[in-house]
Design an enzyme around this catalytic site. Structure first.
Site, mmCIF file in Angstrom:
data_model
loop_
_atom_site.group_PDB
_atom_site.id
_atom_site.type_symbol
_atom_site.label_atom_id
_atom_site.label_comp_id
_atom_site.label_asym_id
_atom_site.label_seq_id
_atom_site.Cartn_x
_atom_site.Cartn_y
_atom_site.Cartn_z
ATOM 1 C CD GLU A 137 -2.680 -1.253 2.549
ATOM 2 O OE1 GLU A 137 -2.264 -0.740 3.606
ATOM 3 O OE2 GLU A 137 -3.806 -1.742 2.428
ATOM 4 C CB CYS B 5 -8.651 1.757 7.609
ATOM 5 S SG CYS B 5 -8.132 1.198 5.972
HETATM 6 ZN ZN LIG Z 1 -8.119 2.837 4.479
#
Ligand SMILES: [Zn+2]
Length: 685
Positions: A351, A438
């Site tokens: 990420e 998230c």
């Molecule tokens: Zn996120």
């Protein structure tokens, strides 16, 4: 927590309310309490603290305006925010319950038999949701939502251990692993606490309720500060996932207790008593001095949150080595690492940020949280400096790479926000729930907090950063009451009428943001043209303002064709189209039958039959301006053709004209699953 006579009233009430003995004291008895005493003896009105409370920050050029001071009325963001508070926030709470996030707390006090569920950072989902509620309540009370959140906060605080430790994952057999170096690296204990602080502060600023805030302080004061930090008698900390830094600094701003600022500085400095391989310092974006960094790298959300914390630290300390590093990293961001949508983080693997100019489209990660982190960082840089270039990034990220992250009905979310998409691989881009969830509550807290991003005040006046139908009811820094009313169809139309009404005629400067994309901006004051509007800057309108004054703005909304730096290989030979703050894309579903999206090109040659035709479609995707363009489709489809063949210069004779339809990027993937692209080839014949 301080003891005895030095307790402030707020500390006393907060402590009382959070002890079992005082459980009968209704929390709403705190509502309406006008002020909170700070440790330095001064007072702060908790209701009037903004997204950031920087009124006492010596190196912040601008002050935040409280969320409650700005009412966003009907229009682009008004509709989005209604959906957020009526649909997204309530449905997310049900999903948190259904996926065991609250059982994780209830189990620890014998109220649930369910096993622990979710990853190590699952507590943060609850805190981020609490923060979304906190901001939503700052725009107006919603008793049911408040009652639900009070219940959740009580359930959270009930599991706090006498030491102050509060985390539902490192319990039982795992308790012995707490704060071990590898757990610090991957276990998100500090990340969870950072979000707990942000949630607690937003909720406190809405209601005055310090229950969760006091629990945060007990964690830091009772568990962390006596045992961890610099000094031979204390154990070192590796932040793991930056977040705690900005949480601590907002806690410092909220309480006035400098130990929280110093602790944040310790996190930002890193502690070399913990040794990890070099790649850990890249990926986690912490553990070495923040001021030694020269490049954005590693996990994108971590890097953005670290930059947020570092900017907060600069605003409190004025340490210019921080500002220098922040400027270096910001230049790195905007010259080689940011998508045209304001998204960041190119690589799925880790990420992470990629190399400079590594900005692939179909495999773009562009996590919603990273775009939000980008906005939060730029908000802090804007607050520190008053420079419009940061507001340009905020607007780019907000309208595009963030707004794309939530479906138009507010119940489906993107984790990734790619700039090209082909569903044939089976990828579902929008989902109601992710086990790592998230992004959804992060989007919710962002939209809920949005009124706090419209204006700032400075010593000499007031700044307007964002445009939409809204009313500011606030005051200048000298206390003079001020009402500012915006009337507009922005972002569909470039006209904005702004009523500026101070309580009494007053000399001050109204700083009007001229977006970086706006060509030929026209500005009037009470109907008279004003010169000097420059794209990408604030226009300073200094005069004696009086009730009834009107500023007229007209931004250049003609569609603009953008090309990327040649070194962005995925965009080479392609262009993106932007109109106002909105980046556009092509979705297959809008194109004429028989037209394959990946076989079309835009025709921008001088003799082309008209570049873009705008059409307001109020019944499409919540009401959007679509762009029509007569482009070209290759006669020979690419699919099934040779992978490699001899080079032949492109010839217009091979193409047929086709009318292409573009929609704003944020609205993609709200209908049938279909191909999409932002960067489209152009005929270069
Ligand atoms: Zn996120």
């Amino acid at each position: 927590m301080a003891k005895g006579a030095s307790w402030s009233r707020r500390e006393f009430v907060g402590t009382a309310i959070s002890t079992a003995a005082a459980g009968a004291l209704p929390i709403h008895s705190l509502l309406g309490a006008p002020t909170g005493a700070l440790a330095d003896g001064s007072t702060a009105n908790w209701k009037d603290e903004g997204v950031l409370f920087v009124d006492k920050s010596p190196y912040a050029k601008l002050r935040n305006v409280p969320v409650h001071a700005v009412t966003i009325t009907e229009g682009f963001w008004g509709a989005r925010r209604e959906i957020n508070v009526n649909s997204s926030i309530p449905s997310m709470e049900k999903l948190l319950e259904a996926n065991g996030r609250m059982d994780n707390f209830l189990r620890l006090v014998g109220k649930s038999d369910a096993p622990q569920k979710g990853p190590v950072y699952s507590d943060s989902d609850v805190y981020k949701w609490t923060e979304a509620v906190g901001f939503a309540l700052q725009s107006g009370d919603r008793p049911e939502l408040r009652a639900l959140t009070e219940k959740i906060i009580k359930e959270v605080v009930a599991v706090q251990e006498p030491s102050g430790y509060l985390n539902t994952y490192y319990v039982g057999d795992k308790a012995k692993m707490r704060m071990e170096p590898d757990v610090q690296r991957w276990g998100h204990e500090m990340y969870n606490l950072g979000h707990m602080m942000q949630g607690a502060i937003a909720y406190y600023r809405a209601t005055g309720d310090t229950t969760l805030l006091d629990a945060c302080r007990r964690f830091v004061d009772g568990y962390l500060l006596p045992n961890f930090g610099p000094g031979a008698d204390k154990k070192p900390i590796f932040s793991g996932h930056p977040e705690m830094e900005m949480g601590l600094i907002e806690l410092y701003r909220t309480t006035g207790e400098k130990k929280y600022l110093d602790f944040a500085g310790y996190f930002l400095q890193g502690d070399d008593r913990i040794k990890f391989p070099k790649r850990a310092y890249v990926y986690h974006f912490c553990g070495i001095p923040f001021t030694s960094r020269t490049h954005l790298e590693g996990h994108a959300v971590r890097a953005m949150y670290a930059c947020c914390g570092a900017t907060d630290y600069y605003m409190e300390t004025g340490d210019t080595t921080y500002l220098k590093t922040l400027n270096t990293l910001w230049e790195d961001l905007v010259t080689s690492q940011m998508y045209v949508t304001g998204g960041v983080g190119a690589r799925s693997d880790g990420e992470a940020f990629g190399d400079s100019y590594e900005l692939p489209n179909f495999t773009a990660y562009g996590e919603s949280c990273a775009a939000i982190g980008n906005m939060m960082w730029n908000w802090r840089m804007l607050t520190a400096t008053g420079e419009a270039k940061y507001a340009d990034v905020i607007e780019r990220a907000l309208y595009n790479g963030i707004n794309s992250g939530m479906s138009l009905d507010g119940t489906l979310y993107c984790y990734r926000n790619p700039l090209g998409f082909d569903p044939s691989g089976g990828d579902h881009i929008r989902n109601p729930w992710y086990d790592t969830t998230c992004c959804p509550p992060n989007l919710e807290r962002t939209f809920a907090s949005l009124p706090g991003y419209f204006y700032s005040t400075s010593k000499d006046g007031v700044y307007v950063h964002l445009y939409d139908n809204s009313v500011l009811d606030w005051h200048l820094e000298d206390g003079t009451g001020l009402k500012i009313t915006q009337k507009t169809k922005y972002p569909w139309d470039g006209g904005v009428e702004i009523g500026v009404s101070p309580a009494k005629a007053t000399d001050f400067t109204f700083y009007v943001r001229i977006p970086g994309w706006s060509n030929g901006t026209q500005v009037t004051v009470n109907g008279k043209a004003v010169s000097g509007a420059t794209a990408g800057q604030y226009l300073a309108l200094t005069r004696k303002w009086a009730a009834g004054d009107v500023v007229g703005l007209r931004f250049g909304m003609a569609p603009q064709v953008l090309e990327a730096n040649r070194r962005v290989v995925d965009d080479f030979g392609r262009v993106a189209v932007q109109r106002g703050p909105l980046v556009y894309c092509l979705e297959q579903v809008d194109q004429p039958a028989g037209t394959v999206l990946f076989d079309v090109a835009l025709d921008l040659r001088p003799n082309a039959p008209g570049k873009f035709h705008e059409e307001m479609k109020s019944d499409l995707l919540g009401g959007i301006v679509v762009l029509k363009h007569v482009g070209a489709a290759y006669e020979k489809p690419s699919e099934g053709g040779a992978l490699y063949k001899p080079y032949a210069a492109a010839s217009a004779a091979q193409d047929r004209a086709v009318e292409l339809t573009m929609i704003p990027y944020y609205a993609w993937a709200n209908r049938a699953s279909t191909q999409m692209q932002v960067w489209t080839p152009v005929i270069r014949a």
